[in-house]
Design a protein around this motif. Structure first.
Motif, PDB file in Angstrom:
ATOM      1  N   VAL A 142      -8.672  -0.720  -8.454  1.00  0.00           N
ATOM      2  CA  VAL A 142      -8.251   0.532  -9.079  1.00  0.00           C
ATOM      3  C   VAL A 142      -9.211   1.657  -8.699  1.00  0.00           C
ATOM      4  N   GLN A 143     -10.497   1.366  -8.662  1.00  0.00           N
ATOM      5  CA  GLN A 143     -11.481   2.382  -8.263  1.00  0.00           C
ATOM      6  C   GLN A 143     -11.231   2.851  -6.822  1.00  0.00           C
ATOM      7  N   ARG A 144     -10.941   1.915  -5.923  1.00  0.00           N
ATOM      8  CA  ARG A 144     -10.666   2.279  -4.524  1.00  0.00           C
ATOM      9  C   ARG A 144      -9.412   3.124  -4.417  1.00  0.00           C
ATOM     10  N   TRP A 145      -8.374   2.755  -5.188  1.00  0.00           N
ATOM     11  CA  TRP A 145      -7.136   3.532  -5.163  1.00  0.00           C
ATOM     12  C   TRP A 145      -7.391   4.954  -5.655  1.00  0.00           C
ATOM     13  N   ARG A 146      -8.170   5.080  -6.709  1.00  0.00           N
ATOM     14  CA  ARG A 146      -8.470   6.404  -7.271  1.00  0.00           C
ATOM     15  C   ARG A 146      -9.255   7.248  -6.265  1.00  0.00           C
ATOM     16  N   GLN A 147     -10.216   6.635  -5.602  1.00  0.00           N
ATOM     17  CA  GLN A 147     -11.007   7.352  -4.604  1.00  0.00           C
ATOM     18  C   GLN A 147     -10.112   7.810  -3.446  1.00  0.00           C
ATOM     19  N   ALA A 148      -9.226   6.934  -2.995  1.00  0.00           N
ATOM     20  CA  ALA A 148      -8.310   7.301  -1.909  1.00  0.00           C
ATOM     21  C   ALA A 148      -7.409   8.447  -2.340  1.00  0.00           C
ATOM     22  N   TRP A 149      -6.911   8.409  -3.572  1.00  0.00           N
ATOM     23  CA  TRP A 149      -6.060   9.477  -4.102  1.00  0.00           C
ATOM     24  C   TRP A 149      -6.834  10.793  -4.141  1.00  0.00           C
ATOM     25  N   ASP A 150      -8.069  10.749  -4.629  1.00  0.00           N
ATOM     26  CA  ASP A 150      -8.893  11.959  -4.722  1.00  0.00           C
ATOM     27  C   ASP A 150      -9.165  12.561  -3.349  1.00  0.00           C
ATOM     28  N   GLU A 151      -9.348  11.700  -2.344  1.00  0.00           N
ATOM     29  CA  GLU A 151      -9.693  12.186  -1.009  1.00  0.00           C
ATOM     30  C   GLU A 151      -8.484  12.642  -0.202  1.00  0.00           C
ATOM     31  N   ALA A 152      -7.333  11.971  -0.359  1.00  0.00           N
ATOM     32  CA  ALA A 152      -6.200  12.279   0.517  1.00  0.00           C
ATOM     33  C   ALA A 152      -4.864  12.419  -0.202  1.00  0.00           C
ATOM     34  N   GLY A 153      -4.854  12.355  -1.517  1.00  0.00           N
ATOM     35  CA  GLY A 153      -3.607  12.517  -2.252  1.00  0.00           C
ATOM     36  C   GLY A 153      -2.722  11.282  -2.203  1.00  0.00           C
ATOM     37  N   PRO A 154      -1.470  11.418  -2.632  1.00  0.00           N
ATOM     38  CA  PRO A 154      -0.585  10.265  -2.744  1.00  0.00           C
ATOM     39  C   PRO A 154      -0.281   9.569  -1.420  1.00  0.00           C
ATOM     40  N   ARG A 155      -0.365  10.297  -0.307  1.00  0.00           N
ATOM     41  CA  ARG A 155      -0.104   9.662   0.990  1.00  0.00           C
ATOM     42  C   ARG A 155      -1.126   8.556   1.284  1.00  0.00           C
ATOM     43  N   ALA A 156      -2.310   8.654   0.714  1.00  0.00           N
ATOM     44  CA  ALA A 156      -3.342   7.639   0.946  1.00  0.00           C
ATOM     45  C   ALA A 156      -2.975   6.288   0.336  1.00  0.00           C
ATOM     46  N   LEU A 157      -2.054   6.300  -0.625  1.00  0.00           N
ATOM     47  CA  LEU A 157      -1.688   5.062  -1.303  1.00  0.00           C
ATOM     48  C   LEU A 157      -0.425   4.432  -0.737  1.00  0.00           C
ATOM     49  N   ARG A 158       0.139   5.024   0.297  1.00  0.00           N
ATOM     50  CA  ARG A 158       1.324   4.450   0.932  1.00  0.00           C
ATOM     51  C   ARG A 158       0.996   3.116   1.578  1.00  0.00           C
ATOM     52  N   SER A 159       1.973   2.248   1.597  1.00  0.00           N
ATOM     53  CA  SER A 159       1.810   0.940   2.234  1.00  0.00           C
ATOM     54  C   SER A 159       1.554   1.131   3.725  1.00  0.00           C
ATOM     55  N   GLN A 160       0.671   0.348   4.256  1.00  0.00           N
ATOM     56  CA  GLN A 160       0.380   0.351   5.686  1.00  0.00           C
ATOM     57  C   GLN A 160       1.154  -0.748   6.402  1.00  0.00           C
ATOM     58  N   GLY A 161       2.082  -1.397   5.696  1.00  0.00           N
ATOM     59  CA  GLY A 161       2.862  -2.476   6.272  1.00  0.00           C
ATOM     60  C   GLY A 161       2.183  -3.811   6.032  1.00  0.00           C
ATOM     61  N   PRO A 162       2.745  -4.862   6.591  1.00  0.00           N
ATOM     62  CA  PRO A 162       2.165  -6.192   6.382  1.00  0.00           C
ATOM     63  C   PRO A 162       0.779  -6.307   7.009  1.00  0.00           C
ATOM     64  N   ALA A 163      -0.042  -7.131   6.386  1.00  0.00           N
ATOM     65  CA  ALA A 163      -1.410  -7.313   6.882  1.00  0.00           C
ATOM     66  C   ALA A 163      -1.434  -8.037   8.222  1.00  0.00           C
ATOM     67  N   SER A 164      -0.418  -8.821   8.494  1.00  0.00           N
ATOM     68  CA  SER A 164      -0.352  -9.511   9.779  1.00  0.00           C
ATOM     69  C   SER A 164       1.092  -9.569  10.246  1.00  0.00           C
ATOM     70  N   LEU A 165       1.272  -9.690  11.520  1.00  0.00           N
ATOM     71  CA  LEU A 165       2.605  -9.789  12.095  1.00  0.00           C
ATOM     72  C   LEU A 165       3.015 -11.252  12.181  1.00  0.00           C
ATOM     73  N   PRO A 166       4.303 -11.534  12.084  1.00  0.00           N
ATOM     74  CA  PRO A 166       4.751 -12.921  12.204  1.00  0.00           C
ATOM     75  C   PRO A 166       4.347 -13.513  13.552  1.00  0.00           C
ATOM     76  N   ARG A 167       3.962 -14.770  13.552  1.00  0.00           N
ATOM     77  CA  ARG A 167       3.569 -15.437  14.796  1.00  0.00           C
ATOM     78  C   ARG A 167       4.770 -15.934  15.577  1.00  0.00           C
ATOM     79  N   LEU A 168       5.867 -16.213  14.877  1.00  0.00           N
ATOM     80  CA  LEU A 168       7.072 -16.734  15.521  1.00  0.00           C
ATOM     81  C   LEU A 168       8.215 -15.746  15.338  1.00  0.00           C
TER      82      LEU A 168
END
Length: 70
Positions: free
Chosen positions: A13-39
C-alpha cells in the motif's frame, strides 16, 4: 485501512501511494503479466494430452497449479 481490507501487505500500500503521488493514477495501471507463456496454445494442448503422469505427477488429475507449471 486498505491493507486490512485487501489481502496485501502494508508495504505494498505504501508503494502504491508513493507511485500515485509521483505519477498519478496512470502509475497504478497494470503492466500486464509478470511473465509470458512458455508454450503456445497448440503446444500446451499437446502437453496436457500426455497426461499429468508424463509430467511427473502420480495421479491423473490436472489442476490449475499443474497446468501453470507445464
Amino acid at each position: 485501512m486498505i491493507a486490512k481490507d485487501l489481502p496485501v501487505s502494508f508495504r505494498s500500500v505504501q508503494r502504491w501511494r508513493q507511485a500515485w503521488d509521483e505519477a498519478g493514477p496512470r502509475a497504478l495501471r497494470s503492466q500486464g503479466p509478470a511473465s509470458l507463456p512458455r508454450l503456445n496454445e497448440k503446444q500446451l494442448e499437446a502437453e496436457l494430452a500426455k497426461g499429468p503422469a508424463a509430467h511427473g505427477w502420480e495421479d491423473q488429475r490436472w489442476t490449475l497449479a499443474r497446468i501453470k507449471t507445464v
